[in-house]
Design a protein around this motif. Structure first.
Motif, PDB file in Angstrom:
ATOM      1  N   GLN A  78      17.175   5.211 -18.169  1.00 39.40           N
ATOM      2  CA  GLN A  78      18.032   6.379 -18.391  1.00 39.40           C
ATOM      3  C   GLN A  78      17.694   7.073 -19.708  1.00 39.40           C
ATOM      4  OE1 GLN A  78      22.085   5.039 -18.266  1.00 39.40           O
ATOM      5  NE2 GLN A  78      22.067   4.726 -16.051  1.00 39.40           N
ATOM      6  N   LYS A  79      17.490   6.290 -20.741  1.00 43.39           N
ATOM      7  CA  LYS A  79      17.166   6.855 -22.050  1.00 43.39           C
ATOM      8  C   LYS A  79      15.869   7.659 -21.963  1.00 43.39           C
ATOM      9  CE  LYS A  79      16.705   5.645 -26.880  1.00 43.39           C
ATOM     10  NZ  LYS A  79      16.972   4.614 -27.879  1.00 43.39           N
ATOM     11  N   ALA A  80      14.879   7.107 -21.292  1.00 43.89           N
ATOM     12  CA  ALA A  80      13.598   7.789 -21.149  1.00 43.89           C
ATOM     13  C   ALA A  80      13.745   9.052 -20.290  1.00 43.89           C
ATOM     14  CB  ALA A  80      12.565   6.842 -20.533  1.00 43.89           C
ATOM     15  N   GLU A  81      14.439   8.937 -19.174  1.00 46.47           N
ATOM     16  CA  GLU A  81      14.568  10.071 -18.254  1.00 46.47           C
ATOM     17  C   GLU A  81      15.373  11.214 -18.858  1.00 46.47           C
ATOM     18  OE1 GLU A  81      16.018   8.229 -14.639  1.00 46.47           O
ATOM     19  OE2 GLU A  81      13.961   7.874 -13.936  1.00 46.47           O
ATOM     20  N   ARG A  82      16.368  10.896 -19.701  1.00 44.94           N
ATOM     21  CA  ARG A  82      17.134  11.959 -20.375  1.00 44.94           C
ATOM     22  C   ARG A  82      16.228  12.813 -21.248  1.00 44.94           C
ATOM     23  NH1 ARG A  82      21.126   7.969 -21.531  1.00 44.94           N
ATOM     24  NH2 ARG A  82      20.329   7.843 -23.655  1.00 44.94           N
ATOM     25  N   LYS A  83      15.141  12.233 -21.710  1.00 45.37           N
ATOM     26  CA  LYS A  83      14.210  12.944 -22.591  1.00 45.37           C
ATOM     27  C   LYS A  83      12.958  13.412 -21.846  1.00 45.37           C
ATOM     28  CE  LYS A  83      16.694  12.303 -26.273  1.00 45.37           C
ATOM     29  NZ  LYS A  83      17.105  13.317 -27.182  1.00 45.37           N
TER      30      LYS A  83
ATOM     31  N   ARG B 191      13.624  -6.364 -30.125  1.00 49.84           N
ATOM     32  CA  ARG B 191      13.620  -5.178 -30.999  1.00 49.84           C
ATOM     33  C   ARG B 191      12.318  -4.397 -30.851  1.00 49.84           C
ATOM     34  NH1 ARG B 191      18.700  -3.788 -32.640  1.00 49.84           N
ATOM     35  NH2 ARG B 191      19.780  -5.625 -33.379  1.00 49.84           N
ATOM     36  N   GLN B 192      11.209  -5.103 -30.643  1.00 48.68           N
ATOM     37  CA  GLN B 192       9.944  -4.403 -30.426  1.00 48.68           C
ATOM     38  C   GLN B 192      10.020  -3.565 -29.150  1.00 48.68           C
ATOM     39  OE1 GLN B 192       7.263  -7.765 -30.453  1.00 48.68           O
ATOM     40  NE2 GLN B 192       6.649  -7.375 -32.578  1.00 48.68           N
ATOM     41  N   LEU B 193      10.566  -4.138 -28.101  1.00 44.10           N
ATOM     42  CA  LEU B 193      10.717  -3.384 -26.858  1.00 44.10           C
ATOM     43  C   LEU B 193      11.635  -2.189 -27.071  1.00 44.10           C
ATOM     44  CD1 LEU B 193      10.165  -2.945 -23.891  1.00 44.10           C
ATOM     45  CD2 LEU B 193      11.939  -4.654 -23.378  1.00 44.10           C
ATOM     46  N   ASP B 194      12.743  -2.392 -27.775  1.00 43.64           N
ATOM     47  CA  ASP B 194      13.648  -1.280 -28.080  1.00 43.64           C
ATOM     48  C   ASP B 194      12.908  -0.175 -28.829  1.00 43.64           C
ATOM     49  OD1 ASP B 194      15.775  -2.663 -26.941  1.00 43.64           O
ATOM     50  OD2 ASP B 194      16.633  -3.286 -28.869  1.00 43.64           O
ATOM     51  N   LYS B 195      12.098  -0.557 -29.795  1.00 39.79           N
ATOM     52  CA  LYS B 195      11.352   0.420 -30.604  1.00 39.79           C
ATOM     53  C   LYS B 195      10.383   1.212 -29.733  1.00 39.79           C
ATOM     54  CE  LYS B 195       9.805   2.386 -34.364  1.00 39.79           C
ATOM     55  NZ  LYS B 195      10.540   3.536 -34.858  1.00 39.79           N
ATOM     56  N   LEU B 196       9.688   0.524 -28.830  1.00 38.72           N
ATOM     57  CA  LEU B 196       8.744   1.217 -27.949  1.00 38.72           C
ATOM     58  C   LEU B 196       9.465   2.215 -27.043  1.00 38.72           C
ATOM     59  CD1 LEU B 196       6.433  -1.774 -26.951  1.00 38.72           C
ATOM     60  CD2 LEU B 196       5.954   0.032 -28.618  1.00 38.72           C
ATOM     61  N   ILE B 197      10.609   1.818 -26.513  1.00 41.27           N
ATOM     62  CA  ILE B 197      11.383   2.730 -25.656  1.00 41.27           C
ATOM     63  C   ILE B 197      11.892   3.907 -26.479  1.00 41.27           C
ATOM     64  CG2 ILE B 197      13.420   2.960 -24.176  1.00 41.27           C
ATOM     65  CD1 ILE B 197      11.086   1.288 -22.928  1.00 41.27           C
ATOM     66  N   ASP B 198      12.317   3.662 -27.717  1.00 39.02           N
ATOM     67  CA  ASP B 198      12.732   4.752 -28.609  1.00 39.02           C
ATOM     68  C   ASP B 198      11.586   5.738 -28.832  1.00 39.02           C
ATOM     69  OD1 ASP B 198      15.309   3.882 -28.961  1.00 39.02           O
ATOM     70  OD2 ASP B 198      15.070   3.301 -31.061  1.00 39.02           O
ATOM     71  N   GLU B 199      10.405   5.217 -29.075  1.00 44.11           N
ATOM     72  CA  GLU B 199       9.241   6.086 -29.293  1.00 44.11           C
ATOM     73  C   GLU B 199       8.959   6.923 -28.055  1.00 44.11           C
ATOM     74  OE1 GLU B 199       6.053   3.508 -30.553  1.00 44.11           O
ATOM     75  OE2 GLU B 199       6.933   3.225 -32.547  1.00 44.11           O
ATOM     76  N   LEU B 200       9.089   6.329 -26.878  1.00 47.22           N
ATOM     77  CA  LEU B 200       8.892   7.060 -25.628  1.00 47.22           C
ATOM     78  C   LEU B 200       9.911   8.189 -25.527  1.00 47.22           C
ATOM     79  CD1 LEU B 200       7.449   7.189 -22.829  1.00 47.22           C
ATOM     80  CD2 LEU B 200       9.313   5.753 -21.974  1.00 47.22           C
ATOM     81  N   ALA B 201      11.174   7.883 -25.788  1.00 47.35           N
ATOM     82  CA  ALA B 201      12.244   8.879 -25.689  1.00 47.35           C
ATOM     83  C   ALA B 201      12.085   9.992 -26.725  1.00 47.35           C
ATOM     84  CB  ALA B 201      13.602   8.206 -25.844  1.00 47.35           C
ATOM     85  N   LYS B 202      11.431   9.694 -27.828  1.00 47.03           N
ATOM     86  CA  LYS B 202      11.218  10.705 -28.868  1.00 47.03           C
ATOM     87  C   LYS B 202       9.989  11.569 -28.591  1.00 47.03           C
ATOM     88  CE  LYS B 202      13.655   8.297 -32.499  1.00 47.03           C
ATOM     89  NZ  LYS B 202      13.565   7.522 -33.728  1.00 47.03           N
ATOM     90  N   GLY B 203       9.311  11.313 -27.468  1.00 49.62           N
ATOM     91  CA  GLY B 203       8.202  12.168 -27.074  1.00 49.62           C
ATOM     92  C   GLY B 203       6.838  11.752 -27.588  1.00 49.62           C
ATOM     93  N   LYS B 204       6.740  10.582 -28.138  1.00 49.84           N
ATOM     94  CA  LYS B 204       5.455  10.114 -28.654  1.00 49.84           C
ATOM     95  C   LYS B 204       4.479   9.903 -27.494  1.00 49.84           C
ATOM     96  CE  LYS B 204       4.099   7.038 -32.389  1.00 49.84           C
ATOM     97  NZ  LYS B 204       4.485   5.904 -33.222  1.00 49.84           N
ATOM     98  N   ALA B 205       3.213  10.153 -27.737  1.00 48.94           N
ATOM     99  CA  ALA B 205       2.182   9.981 -26.698  1.00 48.94           C
ATOM    100  C   ALA B 205       2.019   8.506 -26.352  1.00 48.94           C
ATOM    101  CB  ALA B 205       0.856  10.543 -27.203  1.00 48.94           C
ATOM    102  N   MET B 206       1.750   8.231 -25.079  1.00 44.92           N
ATOM    103  CA  MET B 206       1.600   6.840 -24.620  1.00 44.92           C
ATOM    104  C   MET B 206       0.502   6.100 -25.384  1.00 44.92           C
ATOM    105  SD  MET B 206       3.937   5.873 -22.529  1.00 44.92           S
ATOM    106  CE  MET B 206       3.313   4.460 -21.638  1.00 44.92           C
ATOM    107  N   ASP B 207      -0.594   6.756 -25.689  1.00 45.66           N
ATOM    108  CA  ASP B 207      -1.665   6.086 -26.423  1.00 45.66           C
ATOM    109  C   ASP B 207      -1.165   5.568 -27.774  1.00 45.66           C
ATOM    110  OD1 ASP B 207      -3.582   6.321 -24.477  1.00 45.66           O
ATOM    111  OD2 ASP B 207      -4.580   8.054 -25.381  1.00 45.66           O
ATOM    112  N   LYS B 208      -0.315   6.344 -28.430  1.00 43.73           N
ATOM    113  CA  LYS B 208       0.217   5.907 -29.731  1.00 43.73           C
ATOM    114  C   LYS B 208       1.267   4.813 -29.545  1.00 43.73           C
ATOM    115  CE  LYS B 208      -0.816  10.059 -32.207  1.00 43.73           C
ATOM    116  NZ  LYS B 208      -1.119  10.120 -33.589  1.00 43.73           N
TER     117      LYS B 208
END
Length: 116
Positions: free
Chosen positions: A20-25, A95-112
């Motif tokens: 949901q967090k990812a899809e909202r963004k 927390r690492q998984l949470d951080k990765l999902i946060d980065e995804l939701a913030k629009g960061k590129a998958m490679d990064k």
């Protein structure tokens, strides 16, 4: 001291919140799955099986086929906690998984996100 409540929480209960967090963004379930598989080494069938079995977080990470060697490169703050400073190995993985999902939701590129 009893273990943290998140350790016994079914991964399948939190997974929809990640999606949901990812899809909202404007991101996708497939991207969430790719991140989870990158971090844990699960293949699509293995991830689906863990979700189906309602595996708790402790078991989910304990049974992970291979934690990615670049996971140590995941740094930063999530929920007010600096990921690299978390002492408990299981909590650090969560927390690492949470951080990765946060980065995804913030629009960061998958490679990064995947530390390529």
């Amino acid at each position: 001291m009893p273990p943290h409540r998140i350790f016994t929480t079914p991964f399948a209960a939190v997974y929809p919140l990640y999606v949901q967090k990812a899809e909202r963004k404007g991101r996708t379930r497939e991207e969430v799955d790719e991140i989870i598989r990158w971090l844990t080494g699960y293949d699509p069938a293995g991830l689906a099986l863990q979700l189906e079995r309602q595996t708790d977080f402790a078991t989910f990470f304990a049974q992970a086929p291979a934690i990615h060697p670049h996971s140590a490169m995941i740094k930063g703050v999530v929920c007010g906690v600096r990921v690299e400073d978390v002492q408990d190995p299981l909590m650090q993985r969560i927390r690492q998984l949470d951080k990765l999902i946060d980065e995804l939701a913030k629009g960061k590129a998958m490679d990064k996100i995947l530390r390529r």
